[in-house]
Design an enzyme around this catalytic site. Structure first.
Site, short mmCIF file in Angstrom:
data_model
loop_
_atom_site.label_atom_id
_atom_site.label_comp_id
_atom_site.label_asym_id
_atom_site.label_seq_id
_atom_site.Cartn_x
_atom_site.Cartn_y
_atom_site.Cartn_z
N VAL A 1 0.82 -1.20 0.00
CA VAL A 1 0.00 0.00 0.00
C VAL A 1 0.86 1.26 0.00
O VAL A 1 0.44 2.31 -0.49
CB VAL A 1 -1.00 -0.01 1.18
N TYR A 2 2.09 1.18 0.50
CA TYR A 2 3.00 2.33 0.44
C TYR A 2 3.50 2.56 -0.99
O TYR A 2 3.25 3.60 -1.60
CB TYR A 2 4.17 2.14 1.40
N ALA A 3 4.20 1.57 -1.53
CA ALA A 3 4.70 1.72 -2.90
C ALA A 3 3.54 1.83 -3.88
O ALA A 3 3.62 2.58 -4.86
CB ALA A 3 5.59 0.53 -3.26
#
Length: 254
Positions: A160-162
């Site tokens: 979900v970050y990248a």
């Protein structure tokens, strides 16, 4: 031969998203001796003192500065940030968005609330910062967003970050093309894991050691390693456009 265009930051108005500390704060201080006029954005009351200190440092180093608080996940607040820049300095020449948020966990454990928050900060805020920058920057301006070197990694735990940073690459390509004719460059810088308080809470001792071992000098990326590349894109690097620069000591390549 025609005179070389002025590519300096003297009297240029630079809006920095997330400038109270870390990369944004250092960038503000580093461009101050060039005579830049810096809008020091910060998100919350807890960052106010650090933002004011950054602004004071800019003034002491020969630049001008004003602080502005705003939640960049709210479009109206993004607009107010640019309103403040124009009200204080009369124009906007450059925009650098360093704001972001990281989470590290398996996809099976990621909640809807975490997903929505990450995409609000890393995707929505980035998009509308770029949109407003495109409306406000002077011809010949520069728009830069900080993303992540994980965009070129094959790894788990950062989905979900990248994933929330990945759309910014397309935003950048699209906007850079849309602004043809105005001589405005739009680019991203993708640092490796940076040695800041932003990084450590999501990691363990083992994962920190792994991240360090993945760069050529066995260490994390320092914010001091990134600032020269931002400065380059703001000045002599104007001919780069629509690109993502992986500045990471070989941590990932593409």
């Amino acid at each position: 031969m025609p005179a070389r265009p002025d590519r300096t930051l003297r009297d240029k108005v630079v809006v920095i998203g997330g400038a109270s500390r870390n990369l944004g704060g250092l960038l503000a201080r580093e461009i101050a001796p060039d005579g830049a006029k810096v809008v020091v954005h910060y998100n919350s009351d807890s960052s106010r003192d650090k933002a004011e200190q950054t602004a004071d440092d800019v003034r002491k180093a020969g630049g001008e500065a004003v602080t502005h608080q705003g939640d960049l996940t709210r479009v109206a607040e993004v607009e107010k940030l640019f309103d403040a820049a124009v009200r204080e300095f009369g124009k906007v020449d450059c925009v650098v968005n360093t704001a972001g948020m990281v989470i590290k966990k398996p996809m099976t454990e990621t909640t809807e609330e975490e997903f929505d928050k990450m995409f609000a900060v890393n995707t929505k805020a980035a998009y509308f910062m770029m949109r407003e920058a495109a409306k406000r920057v002077e011809d010949g301006g520069k728009i830069i967003t900080i993303v992540t070197s994980l965009l070129a990694a094959y790894t788990g735990l950062y989905s979900v970050y990248a994933g929330s940073k990945a759309p910014v690459e397309h935003f950048t390509r699209a906007l850079s093309k849309e602004l043809f004719g105005r001589n405005v460059s739009v680019n991203n810088i993708a640092p490796g894991p940076m040695d800041t308080g932003f990084f450590y809470p999501a990691e363990t001792d083992d994962s920190i050691a792994y991240h360090k071992s993945s760069a050529m000098n066995g260490d994390l990326t320092k914010i001091e390693d990134i600032v020269p590349y931002v400065r380059f894109l703001l000045t002599d690097g104007w001919w780069l456009n629509g690109q993502t620069l992986f500045v990471n000591g070989g941590y990932t390549t593409r």
